[in-house]
Design an enzyme around this catalytic site. Structure first.
Site, short mmCIF file in Angstrom:
data_model
loop_
_atom_site.label_atom_id
_atom_site.label_comp_id
_atom_site.label_asym_id
_atom_site.label_seq_id
_atom_site.Cartn_x
_atom_site.Cartn_y
_atom_site.Cartn_z
N SER A 208 43.96 41.28 41.41
CA SER A 208 45.37 41.82 41.26
C SER A 208 45.57 43.21 41.43
O SER A 208 46.69 43.63 41.96
CB SER A 208 45.59 41.60 39.57
OG SER A 208 44.88 42.52 38.99
N HIS B 216 38.79 52.59 37.74
CA HIS B 216 38.14 52.16 36.83
C HIS B 216 38.75 51.97 35.49
O HIS B 216 39.83 52.68 35.29
CB HIS B 216 36.72 53.16 36.58
CG HIS B 216 36.02 52.83 35.38
ND1 HIS B 216 34.73 51.93 35.75
CD2 HIS B 216 35.72 53.41 34.14
CE1 HIS B 216 34.23 51.83 34.42
NE2 HIS B 216 34.91 52.79 33.63
#
Ligand code: GAR
Length: 188
Positions: free
Chosen positions: A13, A109
């Site tokens: 995504s 992250h």
């Protein structure tokens, strides 16, 4: 125009958010989406967008990271990228690989680094009782989830949150943050 290769391991995504952002006056274009998992559904999504794809399964290499990376490097070098974006790429890269792309490899992250490098970031934020969570885009260095921070986005931790509900709230921010950071980075 900067050429961008995106490495994924799963649904991709973030890859899609990056790829969709690279149009019009954006200073970069996606030239390759590569995965260590041939089944990664993001590969199909990239192909549907007309982006070249490559899959190099890490499993036959049985932990020989250098050999895996040598194989992964082939399609990457053929694509001649200026910038490498890790987008949910779940293999740790060796210092030799990182060095090759030093200063032109980005990662997203799902935590507010330096908090919670590594895995299970949302569960760890919940267990710590954090009031907020978020995501970080940073330049990749040889140290895992380290390196100069290019941007962060924050979300509140809400009562009743599970790792899944928190991950979904953070992921929505990832889809805004990563394209914004890449645009700035590619624009120099
Ligand atoms: C994202 O939340 C990304 O931040 C995380 O994996 C997810 C991938 O989702 N990355 C890491 O944990 C890297 N260590 P996506 O495939 O839908 O972009």
């Amino acid at each position: 125009m900067k050429r961008v290769a995106i490495l994924i391991s799963g649904g991709g995504s973030n890859m899609l958010a990056l790829a969709r952002s690279m149009t019009g006056d954006h200073p970069a274009r996606p030239v390759l989406v590569a995965s260590n998992d041939p089944q990664a559904s993001g590969l199909e999504k990239a192909a549907e967008m007309g982006i070249a794809t490559a899959a190099v399964d890490h499993r036959p290499f049985r932990g020989d990271r250098a050999a895996f990376e040598a194989a992964l490097l082939e399609p990457i070098l053929r694509a001649e990228p200026d910038i490498l974006c890790l987008a949910g790429f779940m293999r740790v890269l060796t210092p030799a690989f990182v060095q090759r792309f030093e200063g032109r490899m980005l990662n997203i992250h799902p935590s507010l680094l330096p908090k919670y490098p590594g895995l299970h970031t949302h569960q760890r934020a919940l267990e710590a009782g954090d009031a907020e969570a978020g995501c970080t885009v940073h330049e990749v260095t040889a140290v895992l989830d380290d390196g100069p921070i290019l941007g962060q986005a924050r979300v509140p931790v809400l009562p009743g949150d599970t790792a899944d509900t928190l991950a979904a709230r953070v992921l929505a921010e990832e889809h805004r943050l990563y394209p914004a950071c890449l645009r700035r980075f590619a624009g120099g």
